[in-house]
Enzyme design. Structure first.
Site, PDB file in Angstrom:
ATOM      1  N   ASP A 233       1.147  -1.269   0.076  1.00 17.70           N
ATOM      2  CA  ASP A 233      -0.325   0.039   0.037  1.00 17.70           C
ATOM      3  C   ASP A 233       0.875   1.563   0.044  1.00 17.70           C
ATOM      4  OD1 ASP A 233      -1.648   1.855   0.279  1.00 17.70           O
ATOM      5  OD2 ASP A 233      -3.415   0.076   1.757  1.00 17.70           O
TER       6      ASP A 233
ATOM      7  N   GLU B 292     -10.184   5.996   5.332  1.00 19.22           N
ATOM      8  CA  GLU B 292      -9.457   6.009   5.779  1.00 19.22           C
ATOM      9  C   GLU B 292      -9.826   6.188   7.278  1.00 19.22           C
ATOM     10  OE1 GLU B 292      -5.688   4.502   4.578  1.00 19.22           O
ATOM     11  OE2 GLU B 292      -6.545   5.557   1.811  1.00 19.22           O
TER      12      GLU B 292
END
Length: 629
Positions: A309, A515
């Protein structure tokens, strides 16, 4: 445009002629008639260490000049959220930008094309004028694997319309706690629904041939994109629903809840897998060799490439980047093949080069990573078609795709209450009522409808972010021309009572987030939502439409509400909400998440011993379409 097309064709023709024979030497890796294994082997034998490490490096678009691509042999480029060639860039703008970067990659000694990736998690959500589909939490409600496959196919066409061949999607997390700020990226708390929804991979990549071997990546031509199953593994089960936190779980829970969707994804030929920021029983997933190499690659036989990521290896240490040499060693040794650096790429390249030259990381690990990356690139046809053309530009935000998104919105709505008295339902609403009120902060806000991961990372507010239909404008289009629609965002009770409305539609919910910025311990409706509900529903019959990325606190208001609809984050096509409110279509959605009474109950999932929800998993009233003359 014609001049662009001719010059592009000339460039491609030149590349093809140069492809197989260079300086009189026959290059097997350039020959599409050769078996893939032969092409990979031939190319690997020609590559230097610098060229191999370049293939493992993914950098941000705004750093990826043609000179940088050529000097560092960069193998991949991405657009992070909000990283665009220009504000409100057209498909042609994107194609030009991507092709300029690609020309830099093709100008290297070996001419290995780069692969360009982008988050396309609910449609091509970074791009102006793209169709924005409902977020996964809404799609899980439909339980319709054919629908998500069609959404995958439409998304692939829109991504290809901008010259991009790789989408960081789908998220196959199993969210077990709605306090998690990424819960809307999860189809369900039930792994079986998430497994079913992996059919989106077949939409993105194409249907796997019947004779294909398990674990081998597959992309069916120029109208499809490489997909990415994420985030491996257990990201939806962190303690307290805290993003990037630790998932504490035994093997029965891990393999019974969080892993099954990866089995399905690999069987469907997913090209890449992205690693989770989170930890598993105290071990950072980006450094977890037992699961990345030992399980995903060796046991599940995954043959595509594993990607980190964004700055994922940096976060192996706490604080991030505290010991970068260790982070690179741990991440690459664990089995990460491509590193989403994506900013300080020279530091990554220099660090990894030194680790290999010092024999800390064996050359065999580098070769394994590069073989996997090349396998995906060959599978995609990047060597034969490295440059994008204008073939798909008309697919971006096409009417057909918007109709598909509208269908998805209709099917994702959940009717949780319909009338204070069972035999006196409020929905479907009459179109011919003389005077109706529309209220709420979310009724006329396209940004709120779309949520996070839309145009920018955290989403945006207002109606200028992209093209679409707000719920208010959809209501106005749907009711009879004689009906007066009055919109007040937060009217007081006196206003409501004095205007003698036939009924009210109140649209409230959460503001956009993504997020960790969406992590919440209270899960409340954004103000002034509660006061709007109290003011309106205390004075007139009302239907409350909740626009949110997860269940939110509703128990204090349910008794005041006549009808209650969970609309999740429906995206750009708000007309789908009006279609069902007014009975052109019936309600069919069933909760794919448990709707709690109080946050004190969390985490609480279907099957738990102490299961006492406000609305149980699977809830959802149905209505029939209204037949009108």
């Amino acid at each position: 445009m014609r001049r662009y097309s001719i010059s592009m064709k000339v460039f491609v023709l030149f590349c093809c002629l140069w492809a197989v024979i260079v300086d009189g030497e026959y290059l097997k890796y350039k020959d599409p008639k050769q078996p893939m294994v032969t092409r990979i082997k031939d190319l690997m034998n020609r590559m230097t260490l610098e060229e191999k490490i370049g293939q493992m490096t993914q950098i941000e678009r705004y750093l990826a000049s043609a000179d940088v691509m050529k000097q560092y042999f960069i193998g991949s480029v991405l657009s992070g959220p909000g990283s665009v060639p220009a504000p409100k860039a057209t498909a042609e703008d994107w194609i030009n930008a991507v092709n300029e970067i690609q020309k830099g990659a093709l100008s290297t000694r070996l001419g290995i094309p780069m692969i360009y990736g982008i988050d396309a998690v609910h449609g091509h959500n970074n791009v102006y004028n793209a169709t924005i589909f409902p977020h996964n939490i809404g799609l899980g409600v439909t339980r319709d694997h054919d629908l998500v496959k069609r959404i995958g196919a439409a998304t692939a066409l829109e991504v290809r319309a901008t010259g991009i061949p790789y989408a960081f999607a789908p998220s196959i997390a199993v969210c077990r706690d709605p306090r998690w700020g990424r819960c809307y990226e999860s189809y369900s708390e039930d792994h079986r629904i998430v497994q079913t929804m992996t059919e989106i991979i077949s939409g993105l990549q194409g249907d796997l041939p019947a004779d294909s071997r398990k674990g081998v990546p597959f992309v069916d031509g120029k109208s499809k994109v490489a997909a990415c199953a994420k985030h491996f593994v257990g990201d939806g089960g962190t303690v307290g629903g805290i993003d990037e936190n630790n998932t504490v779980i035994d093997s029965i829970g891990l393999f019974g809840i969080h892993m099954p969707a990866y089995y399905d994804s690999i069987i469907k030929g997913v090209s890449t897998v992205m690693v989770s920021y989170s930890s598993l029983n105290g071990i950072k997933m980006h450094a977890n060799r037992d699961f990345i190499t030992g399980f995903l690659k060796d046991i599940l036989n995954f043959k595509g490439f594993v990607i980190s990521d964004w700055q994922g290896i940096d976060r192996i240490t706490s604080p991030p980047h505290a010991n970068y040499t260790y982070s690179v060693q741990a991440g690459v040794s664990a089995g990460i093949d491509m590193v989403m650096v994506p900013i300080n790429y020279t530091e990554f390249i220099d660090t990894l080069t030194l680790l290999v030259k010092d024999n800390v990381i064996p050359m065999s690990r580098i070769d394994d990573a590069v073989k996997r990356i090349l396998r995906v690139k060959f599978t995609m046809g990047l060597f034969e078609n490295p440059l994008a053309d204008l073939s798909f530009v008309n697919q971006l935000g096409s009417e057909e795709h918007r109709e598909l998104a509208r269908e998805a919105v209709r099917k994702s709505l959940v009717l949780l209450k319909n009338g204070k008295i069972t035999n006196q339902p409020l929905l479907p609403l009459p179109k011919t009522a003389p005077n109706i009120l529309v209220a709420g902060s979310h009724a006329d806000n396209l940004g709120y409808q779309c949520g996070g991961w839309t145009i920018k990372w955290q989403g945006v507010t207002g109606n200028d972010l992209t093209v679409g239909t707000t719920i208010l404008s959809a209501i106005k289009k749907t009711v009879d021309p004689s009906t007066q629609v009055v919109y007040q965002q937060n009217p007081d009770a006196n206003f409501v009572k004095s205007n003698e409305f036939d009924y009210a539609i109140v649209v409230v919910g959460e503001v956009p987030y993504a997020e960790m910025f969406g992590d919440s311990t209270n899960l409340t409706i954004t103000e002034p939502g509660p006061s709007t509900i109290n003011n309106v529903c205390g004075a007139v019959k009302c239907v409350v439409v909740v626009v949110s990325g997860r269940p939110v606190v509703l128990e204090p208001y349910v008794d005041k509400i006549d009808a209650l609809v969970a609309a999740w984050l429906p995206g750009s096509e708000g007309q789908g909400v009006a279609d069902v409110l007014f009975g052109d279509y019936g309600f069919t959605g069933k909760l794919a998440r448990t709707w709690f009474k109080s946050v004190d109950q969390l985490p609480m999932n279907v099957g738990d011993r102490h299961y006492d929800p406000l609305f149980p998993f699977g809830s959802g009233l149905t209505t029939q379409p209204v037949t009108r003359n």
